[in-house]
Design a protein around this motif. Structure first.
Motif, PDB file in Angstrom:
ATOM      1  N   SER A  77      41.763 -15.013  28.223  1.00 15.46           N
ATOM      2  CA  SER A  77      40.532 -14.569  28.175  1.00 15.46           C
ATOM      3  C   SER A  77      39.514 -15.187  27.285  1.00 15.46           C
ATOM      4  N   THR A  78      39.192 -16.474  27.902  1.00 19.06           N
ATOM      5  CA  THR A  78      38.104 -17.161  27.583  1.00 19.06           C
ATOM      6  C   THR A  78      36.742 -16.693  27.826  1.00 19.06           C
ATOM      7  N   ASP A  79      36.470 -15.649  28.563  1.00 18.48           N
ATOM      8  CA  ASP A  79      35.208 -14.968  28.941  1.00 18.48           C
ATOM      9  C   ASP A  79      34.336 -16.302  29.564  1.00 18.48           C
ATOM     10  N   GLN A  80      34.602 -17.014  30.281  1.00 21.31           N
ATOM     11  CA  GLN A  80      34.030 -17.906  30.781  1.00 21.31           C
ATOM     12  C   GLN A  80      33.940 -17.730  32.382  1.00 21.31           C
ATOM     13  N   ILE A  81      32.741 -17.724  32.968  1.00 20.73           N
ATOM     14  CA  ILE A  81      32.789 -17.572  34.781  1.00 20.73           C
ATOM     15  C   ILE A  81      32.277 -19.041  35.306  1.00 20.73           C
ATOM     16  N   LEU A  82      33.070 -19.275  36.108  1.00 20.70           N
ATOM     17  CA  LEU A  82      32.850 -20.514  36.950  1.00 20.70           C
ATOM     18  C   LEU A  82      31.689 -20.212  37.898  1.00 20.70           C
ATOM     19  N   ALA A  83      30.735 -21.039  37.844  1.00 24.01           N
ATOM     20  CA  ALA A  83      29.355 -21.071  38.930  1.00 24.01           C
ATOM     21  C   ALA A  83      29.618 -21.687  40.153  1.00 24.01           C
ATOM     22  N   SER A  84      29.303 -21.468  41.328  1.00 18.01           N
ATOM     23  CA  SER A  84      29.093 -22.172  42.277  1.00 18.01           C
ATOM     24  C   SER A  84      27.744 -23.046  42.495  1.00 18.01           C
ATOM     25  N   LYS A  85      27.483 -24.226  43.191  1.00 19.79           N
ATOM     26  CA  LYS A  85      26.403 -24.893  43.349  1.00 19.79           C
ATOM     27  C   LYS A  85      25.415 -24.017  43.853  1.00 19.79           C
ATOM     28  N   TRP A  86      25.559 -22.853  44.404  1.00 16.61           N
ATOM     29  CA  TRP A  86      24.518 -22.304  44.948  1.00 16.61           C
ATOM     30  C   TRP A  86      24.048 -21.178  44.092  1.00 16.61           C
ATOM     31  N   ASP A  87      24.572 -20.957  43.108  1.00 17.15           N
ATOM     32  CA  ASP A  87      24.226 -19.742  42.067  1.00 17.15           C
ATOM     33  C   ASP A  87      22.695 -20.009  41.768  1.00 17.15           C
ATOM     34  N   LEU A  88      22.284 -21.204  41.331  1.00 18.38           N
ATOM     35  CA  LEU A  88      20.884 -21.384  40.870  1.00 18.38           C
ATOM     36  C   LEU A  88      19.839 -21.047  42.083  1.00 18.38           C
ATOM     37  N   PRO A  89      20.157 -21.963  43.047  1.00 21.07           N
ATOM     38  CA  PRO A  89      19.024 -21.602  44.078  1.00 21.07           C
ATOM     39  C   PRO A  89      18.977 -20.054  44.650  1.00 21.07           C
ATOM     40  N   PHE A  90      20.188 -19.517  44.610  1.00 21.93           N
ATOM     41  CA  PHE A  90      20.113 -18.070  44.991  1.00 21.93           C
ATOM     42  C   PHE A  90      19.418 -17.203  44.233  1.00 21.93           C
ATOM     43  N   VAL A  91      19.354 -17.169  42.770  1.00 20.80           N
ATOM     44  CA  VAL A  91      18.657 -16.483  41.620  1.00 20.80           C
ATOM     45  C   VAL A  91      17.243 -16.900  41.859  1.00 20.80           C
ATOM     46  N   LEU A  92      16.927 -18.299  41.861  1.00 21.67           N
ATOM     47  CA  LEU A  92      15.536 -18.721  42.190  1.00 21.67           C
ATOM     48  C   LEU A  92      14.747 -17.921  43.105  1.00 21.67           C
ATOM     49  N   PHE A  93      15.404 -17.673  44.238  1.00 19.80           N
ATOM     50  CA  PHE A  93      14.876 -17.352  45.402  1.00 19.80           C
ATOM     51  C   PHE A  93      14.754 -16.143  45.416  1.00 19.80           C
ATOM     52  N   GLY A  94      15.729 -15.301  44.862  1.00 19.77           N
ATOM     53  CA  GLY A  94      15.489 -13.721  44.619  1.00 19.77           C
ATOM     54  C   GLY A  94      14.455 -13.576  43.445  1.00 19.77           C
TER      55      GLY A  94
END
Length: 63
Positions: A5-22
């Protein structure tokens, strides 16, 4: 994930572009067409200007 239970979530390389586009869709979605065209034109001219300056500087360094 691993049971520790480290409470860390792995992000993919497409998360930032997806958020910026949104964010861009939300920010510019309600603007009239002329305002969108103006903003896009200003942004494009800045990108083009920096690209030309970068290319010229790159050409100077290679000589």
């Amino acid at each position: 994930m691993d049971g520790n239970s480290t409470d860390q979530i792995l992000a993919s390389k497409w998360d930032l572009p997806f958020v910026l586009f949104g964010m861009g869709r939300v920010a510019f979605g309600t603007l009239p067409l002329w305002a969108k065209a103006l903003i896009l034109g200003l942004f494009g001219s800045v990108v083009l200007s920096y690209g030309i300056a970068w290319q010229r500087e790159r050409g100077r360094r290679s000589r």
